[in-house]
Design an enzyme around this catalytic site. Sequence first.
Site, PDB file in Angstrom:
ATOM      1  CG  HIS A  57      30.482  -1.391 -24.199  1.00  0.00           C
ATOM      2  ND1 HIS A  57      31.721  -1.967 -24.064  1.00  0.00           N
ATOM      3  CD2 HIS A  57      30.041  -1.775 -25.427  1.00  0.00           C
ATOM      4  CE1 HIS A  57      32.009  -2.682 -25.152  1.00  0.00           C
ATOM      5  NE2 HIS A  57      31.009  -2.577 -25.998  1.00  0.00           N
ATOM      6  CG  ASP A 104      33.622  -4.387 -28.581  1.00  0.00           C
ATOM      7  OD1 ASP A 104      32.888  -3.569 -28.024  1.00  0.00           O
ATOM      8  OD2 ASP A 104      33.466  -5.632 -28.523  1.00  0.00           O
ATOM      9  CG  HIS A 110      34.774  -9.862 -28.428  1.00  0.00           C
ATOM     10  ND1 HIS A 110      33.652 -10.512 -27.974  1.00  0.00           N
ATOM     11  CD2 HIS A 110      34.513  -8.539 -28.273  1.00  0.00           C
ATOM     12  CE1 HIS A 110      32.759  -9.624 -27.565  1.00  0.00           C
ATOM     13  NE2 HIS A 110      33.256  -8.421 -27.746  1.00  0.00           N
ATOM     14  CD  GLU A 167      28.272  -4.554 -24.671  1.00  0.00           C
ATOM     15  OE1 GLU A 167      27.557  -4.754 -25.658  1.00  0.00           O
ATOM     16  OE2 GLU A 167      29.419  -5.063 -24.560  1.00  0.00           O
ATOM     17  CD  GLU A 168      32.418  -6.625 -24.858  1.00  0.00           C
ATOM     18  OE1 GLU A 168      31.688  -7.564 -25.215  1.00  0.00           O
ATOM     19  OE2 GLU A 168      32.955  -5.844 -25.672  1.00  0.00           O
ATOM     20  CG  ASP A 188      29.154  -1.823 -28.810  1.00  0.00           C
ATOM     21  OD1 ASP A 188      30.389  -1.883 -28.967  1.00  0.00           O
ATOM     22  OD2 ASP A 188      28.494  -2.704 -28.231  1.00  0.00           O
TER      23      ASP A 188
HETATM   24  N1  DTR Z   1      27.819  -5.324 -28.147  1.00  0.00           N
HETATM   25  C1  DTR Z   1      28.877  -5.842 -29.001  1.00  0.00           C
HETATM   26  C2  DTR Z   1      28.357  -6.940 -29.759  1.00  0.00           C
HETATM   27  C3  DTR Z   1      27.929  -6.678 -31.136  1.00  0.00           C
HETATM   28  C4  DTR Z   1      27.669  -7.664 -31.937  1.00  0.00           C
HETATM   29  N2  DTR Z   1      27.325  -7.208 -33.145  1.00  0.00           N
HETATM   30  C5  DTR Z   1      27.381  -5.903 -33.162  1.00  0.00           C
HETATM   31  C6  DTR Z   1      27.143  -5.007 -34.175  1.00  0.00           C
HETATM   32  C7  DTR Z   1      27.271  -3.677 -33.931  1.00  0.00           C
HETATM   33  C8  DTR Z   1      27.620  -3.245 -32.659  1.00  0.00           C
HETATM   34  C9  DTR Z   1      27.868  -4.147 -31.656  1.00  0.00           C
HETATM   35  C10 DTR Z   1      27.750  -5.495 -31.895  1.00  0.00           C
HETATM   36  C11 DTR Z   1      30.044  -6.164 -28.148  1.00  0.00           C
HETATM   37  O1  DTR Z   1      30.308  -5.355 -27.292  1.00  0.00           O
HETATM   38  O2  DTR Z   1      30.712  -7.165 -28.292  1.00  0.00           O
HETATM   39 ZN    ZN Z   2      32.356  -6.741 -27.367  1.00  0.00          ZN
HETATM   40 ZN    ZN Z   3      30.848  -3.604 -27.823  1.00  0.00          ZN
END
Ligand code: DTR
Ligand code: ZN
Ligand code: ZN
Length: 475
Positions: A125, A137, A287, A171-172, A200
């Site tokens: 993403h 992230d 985040h 995605e978020e 990710d």
């Molecule tokens: N998709 C992630 C959230 C997430 C939570 N735990 C993990 C562990 C490994 C990868 C991703 C994630 C996000 O974008 O916040």
């Molecule tokens: Zn995230």
């Molecule tokens: Zn993420």
Amino acid sequence: MKRRFAVAGFSLAVVLSCGTLPAVAADSVTTADTTVSAAPDVDVNKVKAHLNELSAIAGRNGGNRRSTGQGYDDSVAYVKGRLQAAGYTVTEQPCTSGCTSGAGPNLIAEWPAGDAGNVIMFGAHLDGVSAGPGMNDNGSGSAALLENALTLAQQDPAMRNRVRFAWWTDEEQGLNGSDFYVRSLSSTERARIKAYYNFDMVASTNGGYFINHITSSAAAPMKAYWDSLGLQPEENTEGAGRSDDYSFEQYGIPTSGYAMGASARKTSAQAAKWGGTAGSGYDPCYHRSCDTLTNINTTGLDRAADGIAYTLWQRAVETGTGGGECDTAGVVGNGGFESGTSPWTGSTGTIGAHAGQPAHTGARSAWLGGNGSTSTESISQTVTVPAGCSQASLSYWLHIDTEESGSRAYDRFTVKAGGTTLATLSNVDAGSGYVQRSADLSAYAGQTVTLTFTATEDYSLRTSFVLDDVSVRSG
Ligand code: DTR
Ligand code: ZN
Ligand code: ZN
């Protein structure tokens, strides 16, 4: 980091102790009669250069790359521009349902070589949260993927399968861009996607080495690469159902991927094997506004980028035919039944040119069953699946002809590898012509196993199982 551990740079003892991992991160391996391309080393400095650009984009756009803002659209423009300059045809897919209002598009790029019926997808993403620039992230996954796409274009190897890259929007806010993409495909297009790999958060500063569905056949090359580095990867339990691989999972597409972890805390056992701080989160800036360029684990990022290349090469690049990494030529002897009966054993009287039952190719086939009385006919041969085949399948063509009717299975056909049944068919599966069928043999890489095809009929009404063109193939 430029790391080459070509066979020459590796002691033989270490190569052997790695078991089945072929030619990691070498440019090429010359065998007796051919040169096969092996996965390249992806330059982590170039991956970091992409992160710098994404960071600057956030800086110019209120400090974030949220899917609904200019920071996201500028991220799309950057990735798109780099891909187009490398020769990709790039598609922006507006997300017209299920996305947050105002979210920017998905970005899809396919390398135009290899079998379009066998697509291996890699995705990350590209959006972030509004709190910060989203470098781990998910600048990390986005940048590692972009540099892999550029490396593939630069190397331009002969392709066996199709490779498609995706950078997802929104995605978020709930995996919305990837969900829209998979939902929008026709069932035919969806069936062409043989695996989806997700990236990710692949550079968490206090991270671990996590693989989605680590024991699955899709994960085998991802795991083989990290195993070769001695990383002792674990299942990505924290991320299960929480990133874009879930969108593909819901349609039954095999998925895997790398992650280094988000807000969950590192255990003391994990700190003992990977280093870092037990009791703290894998990404202390998850985040948050501090998810900046300093929130990047360069070693982890490099290992993920190189493992993506390894997986891409294993699953989609042509490995050559001269004793390469997974050379399946000749694994099944006389698979077309054209030259006598050897090395088949069992009911070899079933093998021949049959009037009234045409072969799939050539003149001959194996006609099992068709007696209309209680009977069992079976043919077998013992094969060795090459150790380099982290993905291998048994392919065969079968024409089922029956006098039975209705939906009850009276006469059966089974395919076995050793004592394990790979497939069961019956009069219910009858049809007018040959159908190509396949079964996964990845679990038998490096092993010798007996393949057996058996027809079992009940006391009346004939069902013929006409078998032809049996082969083991990579992928
Ligand atoms: N998709 C992630 C959230 C997430 C939570 N735990 C993990 C562990 C490994 C990868 C991703 C994630 C996000 O974008 O916040
Ligand atoms: Zn995230
Ligand atoms: Zn993420």
